[in-house]
Design an enzyme around this catalytic site. Structure first.
Site, mmCIF file in Angstrom:
data_model
loop_
_atom_site.group_PDB
_atom_site.id
_atom_site.type_symbol
_atom_site.label_atom_id
_atom_site.label_comp_id
_atom_site.label_asym_id
_atom_site.label_seq_id
_atom_site.Cartn_x
_atom_site.Cartn_y
_atom_site.Cartn_z
ATOM 1 N NE ARG A 226 0.540 -0.233 1.444
ATOM 2 C CZ ARG A 226 -0.109 -0.706 2.523
ATOM 3 N NH1 ARG A 226 0.114 -1.932 2.958
ATOM 4 N NH2 ARG A 226 -0.982 0.043 3.167
ATOM 5 C CG HIS A 274 -2.853 -6.328 1.882
ATOM 6 N ND1 HIS A 274 -2.456 -5.289 1.087
ATOM 7 C CD2 HIS A 274 -2.771 -5.867 3.160
ATOM 8 C CE1 HIS A 274 -2.152 -4.237 1.843
ATOM 9 N NE2 HIS A 274 -2.347 -4.574 3.115
HETATM 10 P P1 NDP Z 1 5.518 3.190 11.197
HETATM 11 O O1 NDP Z 1 5.323 4.478 10.475
HETATM 12 O O2 NDP Z 1 5.140 3.098 12.633
HETATM 13 O O3 NDP Z 1 7.051 2.759 11.109
HETATM 14 C C1 NDP Z 1 7.736 2.814 9.916
HETATM 15 C C2 NDP Z 1 9.170 2.387 10.171
HETATM 16 O O4 NDP Z 1 9.857 2.366 8.911
HETATM 17 C C3 NDP Z 1 9.912 3.357 11.076
HETATM 18 O O5 NDP Z 1 10.763 2.651 11.928
HETATM 19 C C4 NDP Z 1 10.716 4.199 10.079
HETATM 20 O O6 NDP Z 1 11.909 4.743 10.594
HETATM 21 C C5 NDP Z 1 11.036 3.161 9.022
HETATM 22 N N1 NDP Z 1 11.373 3.818 7.765
HETATM 23 C C6 NDP Z 1 10.639 4.674 7.032
HETATM 24 N N2 NDP Z 1 11.323 5.093 5.954
HETATM 25 C C7 NDP Z 1 12.525 4.495 6.013
HETATM 26 C C8 NDP Z 1 13.697 4.540 5.205
HETATM 27 N N3 NDP Z 1 13.749 5.297 4.111
HETATM 28 N N4 NDP Z 1 14.761 3.791 5.574
HETATM 29 C C9 NDP Z 1 14.709 3.031 6.686
HETATM 30 N N5 NDP Z 1 13.642 2.955 7.510
HETATM 31 C C10 NDP Z 1 12.572 3.671 7.168
HETATM 32 O O7 NDP Z 1 4.786 2.101 10.323
HETATM 33 P P2 NDP Z 1 4.071 0.755 10.776
HETATM 34 O O8 NDP Z 1 5.070 -0.118 11.437
HETATM 35 O O9 NDP Z 1 2.820 1.058 11.496
HETATM 36 O O10 NDP Z 1 3.659 0.188 9.349
HETATM 37 C C11 NDP Z 1 4.611 -0.050 8.361
HETATM 38 C C12 NDP Z 1 3.928 -0.444 7.083
HETATM 39 O O11 NDP Z 1 3.335 -1.714 7.199
HETATM 40 C C13 NDP Z 1 2.748 0.436 6.645
HETATM 41 O O12 NDP Z 1 3.184 1.639 6.088
HETATM 42 C C14 NDP Z 1 2.063 -0.460 5.651
HETATM 43 O O13 NDP Z 1 2.652 -0.266 4.385
HETATM 44 C C15 NDP Z 1 2.384 -1.855 6.157
HETATM 45 N N6 NDP Z 1 1.199 -2.551 6.664
HETATM 46 C C16 NDP Z 1 0.863 -3.751 6.117
HETATM 47 C C17 NDP Z 1 -0.222 -4.447 6.560
HETATM 48 C C18 NDP Z 1 -0.559 -5.783 6.003
HETATM 49 O O14 NDP Z 1 -1.602 -6.342 6.361
HETATM 50 N N7 NDP Z 1 0.280 -6.365 5.172
HETATM 51 C C19 NDP Z 1 -1.068 -3.915 7.633
HETATM 52 C C20 NDP Z 1 -0.625 -2.682 8.162
HETATM 53 C C21 NDP Z 1 0.471 -2.014 7.683
HETATM 54 P P3 NDP Z 1 11.880 5.800 11.794
HETATM 55 O O15 NDP Z 1 11.595 4.943 13.015
HETATM 56 O O16 NDP Z 1 13.232 6.366 11.820
HETATM 57 O O17 NDP Z 1 10.783 6.781 11.514
HETATM 58 C C1 OXD Z 2 -2.494 -1.706 5.560
HETATM 59 C C2 OXD Z 2 -3.559 -2.005 6.481
HETATM 60 O O1 OXD Z 2 -2.011 -0.582 5.604
HETATM 61 O O2 OXD Z 2 -4.359 -2.889 6.172
HETATM 62 O O3 OXD Z 2 -2.094 -2.577 4.801
HETATM 63 O O4 OXD Z 2 -3.617 -1.415 7.547
#
Ligand code: NDP
Ligand code: OXD
Length: 311
Positions: A226, A274
């Site tokens: 993000r 994005h």
């Molecule tokens: P998940 O919820 O599957 O995984 C999140 C990961 O981040 C987990 O490994 C989690 O740790 C870790 N995490 C969360 N908080 C912390 C912290 N404080 N310190 C360290 N690690 C942390 O998310 P996704 O992989 O599915 O998606 C991640 C993000 O990608 C979404 O939230 C979104 O913002 C972004 N996104 C962007 C897109 C784009 O097109 N640019 C599309 C889709 C998503 P733990 O494993 O311990 O829970």
């Molecule tokens: C996001 C998505 O979370 O497009 O960015 O899924």
């Protein structure tokens, strides 16, 4: 089972999503906003974001089904219906899209394509020894399913893979660490940093002058998490000094990125709008159906958001 309401945001939602959802929810009470009908009957709201009135309009709502994987725009929002579950999009094609985006920039940075293109423009025969993948450390902040798909795609190249998450993870062929205590070492051992964290109070501004300075000189940044993960004004001085060699940014504090934003024209920044991973109607609709079936059957849906954790 109650009714399912889809709230389109842009015209293409009507052309791309509605026909597919009509098909997938055939035989169920599927409605498209603003034809809401009896609000008491709405049990599921499918949406990209929350709208004015969402909190109070559907008294029997069981769940909000987010069309995207990131849910920071729902958490803490005054229109998030109380007592309703929030389920984020979990879709293998979303994982695949993200993996391809990440791999494309990792390879581009790893093989110095931008530096070589700049030399070619000047007809400069730059004689140097490129590194092999085995000599390059790719570090992932956040180890969710999308990152794991990216690791699977990159692993055969032989990169040294590092990972950092909130709780400790075991990932085949990756050196993982966790928590604030693991961050410093993780950054110090990362040549290409990929941020795919969710946006939470803990992760906001996590890419700042202090943390990015912990990366080795000449490292690369890919941010597809993000925009608010990055303190934007901290990045340019680090690029100018050469501490960071290049950055690929898919997400921004304000989207769309304003036309006068310096990132558009900075020679060491690659802006993408994005689009790292997008939800496809044909696969995303199957995920929505599965979520509803799971909830109706009393199972915990994959992608159920933990409001306390913030993702
Ligand atoms: P998940 O919820 O599957 O995984 C999140 C990961 O981040 C987990 O490994 C989690 O740790 C870790 N995490 C969360 N908080 C912390 C912290 N404080 N310190 C360290 N690690 C942390 O998310 P996704 O992989 O599915 O998606 C991640 C993000 O990608 C979404 O939230 C979104 O913002 C972004 N996104 C962007 C897109 C784009 O097109 N640019 C599309 C889709 C998503 P733990 O494993 O311990 O829970
Ligand atoms: C996001 C998505 O979370 O497009 O960015 O899924």
């Amino acid at each position: 089972m109650g009714a399912i309401l889809f709230r389109p945001v842009v015209d293409s939602d009507l052309t791309d999503w509605v026909p597919v959802l009509n098909e997938v929810f055939k035989g169920r009470d599927f409605r498209v906003w603003p034809d809401v009908g009896n609000v008491q009957e709405i049990h599921y709201l499918i949406s990209w974001k929350l709208h004015d009135g969402d909190a109070g309009s559907y008294p029997n709502l069981k769940a909000v089904l987010a069309l995207g994987a990131g849910v920071n725009q729902y958490i803490g929002h005054p229109e998030m219906p109380r007592g309703s579950q929030l389920v984020r999009m979990i879709d293998p094609l979303l994982d695949r899209g993200m993996a391809e985006y990440i791999a494309s920039y990792v390879l581009r940075f790893h093989r110095d394509h931008d530096m070589l293109d700049a030399c070619a423009v000047k007809k400069e025969w730059h004689d140097y020894t490129p590194l092999l993948a085995a000599q390059r450390r790719v570090g992932f902040m956040g180890l969710g399913k999308m990152v794991q798909a990216a690791i699977d795609l990159l692993r055969p190249f032989g990169f040294q893979i590092k990972g950092w998450s909130r709780t400790q993870k075991e990932i085949d062929g990756a050196d993982c660490s966790a928590g604030p205590q693991g961050l410093k070492n993780f950054l110090a051992q990362t040549d290409i940093l990929v941020c795919l964290l969710p946006l939470t109070t803990e992760t906001e501004n996590i890419l700042n002058h202090k943390t990015l300075s912990l990366l080795p000189r000449g490292s690369f940044l890919i941010n597809a998490g993000r925009g608010k993960h990055l303190v934007e004004e901290d990045l340019i001085p680090l690029l100018e000094s050469g501490h960071i060699a290049r950055a690929a940014l898919d997400v921004f504090r304000k989207e769309p990125l304003e036309s006068d934003h310096p990132f558009w024209t900075h020679p060491k920044i690659h802006v993408t709008p994005h689009v790292a991973a997008v939800t496809f109607p044909h696969s995303g609709s199957q995920a929505l159906l599965k979520t509803i079936v799971d909830i109706e059957s009393g199972r915990m849906p994959e992608g159920l958001v933990d409001f306390k954790r913030g993702y």
